[in-house]
Design a protein around this motif. Structure first.
Motif, PDB file in Angstrom:
ATOM      1  N   THR A  83      19.569  -8.049  12.341  1.00 61.80           N
ATOM      2  CA  THR A  83      20.481  -7.720  11.248  1.00 61.80           C
ATOM      3  C   THR A  83      21.708  -8.632  11.136  1.00 61.80           C
ATOM      4  OG1 THR A  83      21.585  -6.112  12.696  1.00 61.80           O
ATOM      5  CG2 THR A  83      19.838  -5.276  11.264  1.00 61.80           C
ATOM      6  N   ARG A  86      21.683 -12.162   9.257  1.00 62.95           N
ATOM      7  CA  ARG A  86      21.580 -11.983   7.807  1.00 62.95           C
ATOM      8  C   ARG A  86      22.909 -11.530   7.215  1.00 62.95           C
ATOM      9  NH1 ARG A  86      18.977 -13.177   3.158  1.00 62.95           N
ATOM     10  NH2 ARG A  86      17.076 -13.331   4.403  1.00 62.95           N
ATOM     11  N   CYS A 103      12.561  -8.653   3.334  1.00 68.39           N
ATOM     12  CA  CYS A 103      13.090  -7.302   3.524  1.00 68.39           C
ATOM     13  C   CYS A 103      12.115  -6.465   4.363  1.00 68.39           C
ATOM     14  CB  CYS A 103      13.326  -6.647   2.162  1.00 68.39           C
ATOM     15  SG  CYS A 103      14.208  -5.074   2.233  1.00 68.39           S
ATOM     16  N   GLN A 106      12.263  -7.665   7.989  1.00 69.62           N
ATOM     17  CA  GLN A 106      13.477  -7.192   8.651  1.00 69.62           C
ATOM     18  C   GLN A 106      13.365  -5.715   8.994  1.00 69.62           C
ATOM     19  OE1 GLN A 106      17.260  -6.634   6.474  1.00 69.62           O
ATOM     20  NE2 GLN A 106      18.211  -7.985   7.984  1.00 69.62           N
ATOM     21  N   PHE A 110      13.287  -4.173  12.757  1.00 68.20           N
ATOM     22  CA  PHE A 110      14.377  -3.246  13.055  1.00 68.20           C
ATOM     23  C   PHE A 110      13.838  -1.915  13.569  1.00 68.20           C
ATOM     24  CE2 PHE A 110      16.902   0.351  11.468  1.00 68.20           C
ATOM     25  CZ  PHE A 110      18.039   0.176  12.235  1.00 68.20           C
ATOM     26  N   PHE A 184      21.633  -4.222   5.393  1.00 68.31           N
ATOM     27  CA  PHE A 184      20.323  -4.701   5.821  1.00 68.31           C
ATOM     28  C   PHE A 184      19.269  -3.742   5.258  1.00 68.31           C
ATOM     29  CE2 PHE A 184      21.401  -1.630   9.058  1.00 68.31           C
ATOM     30  CZ  PHE A 184      20.201  -1.047   9.441  1.00 68.31           C
ATOM     31  N   ASP A 186      17.008  -0.938   5.363  1.00 66.80           N
ATOM     32  CA  ASP A 186      16.792   0.254   6.168  1.00 66.80           C
ATOM     33  C   ASP A 186      16.087   1.300   5.315  1.00 66.80           C
ATOM     34  OD1 ASP A 186      16.840   1.911   8.328  1.00 66.80           O
ATOM     35  OD2 ASP A 186      19.002   2.285   8.316  1.00 66.80           O
ATOM     36  N   SER A 281      25.256   3.231  10.515  1.00 68.93           N
ATOM     37  CA  SER A 281      24.390   2.105  10.879  1.00 68.93           C
ATOM     38  C   SER A 281      25.139   1.077  11.713  1.00 68.93           C
ATOM     39  CB  SER A 281      23.818   1.446   9.623  1.00 68.93           C
ATOM     40  OG  SER A 281      23.021   2.344   8.907  1.00 68.93           O
ATOM     41  N   THR A 285      23.576  -0.253  15.240  1.00 69.11           N
ATOM     42  CA  THR A 285      23.047  -1.618  15.144  1.00 69.11           C
ATOM     43  C   THR A 285      23.979  -2.673  15.722  1.00 69.11           C
ATOM     44  OG1 THR A 285      23.972  -1.907  12.912  1.00 69.11           O
ATOM     45  CG2 THR A 285      21.707  -1.114  13.065  1.00 69.11           C
TER      46      THR A 285
END
Length: 314
Positions: A83, A86, A103, A106, A110, A184, A186, A281, A285
């Motif tokens: 994350t 980016r 996307c 990622q 993740f 990001f 999610d 988040s 993260t």
């Protein structure tokens, strides 16, 4: 088929990229945020790398506890690298677009790394449970082969499920809006921009979160109930303090990670606000991976001693 219906379907299929709005609502703070996140990324990389190095090199740290800690630090580097780069790119270039494939990639990595963290924290709590509640059997139970098997299991067990969940999310149709109000890709913000009935997808998110978050969290709590009960029975005050100090580091990380992650994924879609999602988040993260090296090193005399020896030699 009517012209209007064809036009709607064309609009739905034309979403080939998303725009991660991230911190675009703070235009005057873009430079400050870039500098702050750059410093945080460096701290995470350096801090976790140091833990990996000292646990590999120092003979005093050749124990199952530090074997899992090295795995955990390796995971944190991978996890945050999905994350943060980016985020830094978006802040630096102000180009917040990301392709549909980018996307999906990622999101997939993740989710995989989040699942690994959940299982690895569970394995680490089991290691502490055996060490404190069954100390005589500890060398036999937590032998090198068992440690490797537990670590490999934690790394691979969630991969098929999370790949499947990613495919399910990206099989949805996304309406005219391709703006994801997050920093990001999610699950909750992506479901928000999907059109049509997403109740089945939300149910799957809850079920996977139940499997990969709630069950490990309950197992960890069960382990710590038994651990704390055993510690309180220790006759030596010094022994109790040492055991509490060792376990409290892991427990702090568990609360930070599971608390913020569970709130995000179990909160009903209607109750989600973009700001709440972003703040929560950030905790699981970025903040937790940054604090982990500090929590584990500053609260562990063996790690502190190993770091001192490492820096004195170099």
């Amino acid at each position: 088929m009517s012209y209007d219906k064809m036009q709607v379907e064309d609009n739905v299929s034309s979403v080939t990229q998303f725009v991660l709005l991230g911190f675009s609502d703070l235009p005057k703070l873009q430079g400050l945020l870039f500098g702050l996140f750059t410093i945080i990324y460096i701290i995470i990389l350096v801090g976790n790398s140091l833990i990996i190095i000292v646990t590999r090199l120092d003979p005093a740290l050749q124990k199952p506890m530090y074997f899992f800690l090295a795995n955990f630090s390796s995971l944190e580097i991978c996890y945050v690298s999905v994350t943060l780069p980016r985020i830094l790119k978006n802040l630096w270039t102000q180009d917040r677009s990301i392709s549909r494939l980018g996307c999906a990639t990622q999101l997939c990595f993740f989710l995989i790394f989040a699942a690994i963290e959940s299982f690895l924290l569970t394995v680490m709590s089991y290691d502490r449970y055996v060490a404190i509640c069954n100390p005589l059997h500890y060398p036999l139970v937590m032998n090198h082969r068992m440690c490797v098997q537990l670590a490999v299991g934690a790394w691979v067990i969630g991969i098929p499920v999370q790949i499947g969940q990613t495919c399910q999310i990206f099989s949805l149709h996304f309406c005219n809006s391709n703006q994801v109000n997050h920093f990001f890709c999610d699950l909750p913000p992506l479901i928000k921009v999907a059109c049509g009935d997403t109740s089945l997808n939300e149910l799957c998110v809850y079920l996977v979160a139940l499997l990969f978050a709630t069950i490990p969290f309950v197992l960890i709590l069960s382990s710590y109930v038994k651990i704390i009960s055993t510690i309180l029975k220790l006759p030596s005050t010094t022994g109790r303090c040492k055991a509490f100090s060792t376990c409290s580091s892991h427990l702090i990380v568990v609360v930070l990670f599971f608390g913020s992650a569970c709130t995000t994924y179990f909160m009903p879609k209607s109750n989600h606000s973009a700001l709440t999602d972003k703040l929560l988040s950030l905790f699981y993260t970025i903040v937790t991976p940054m604090l982990n090296p500090l929590i584990y090193s500053l609260r562990n005399k063996d790690v502190v001693s190993a770091l001192k020896k490492f820096f004195l030699k170099n």
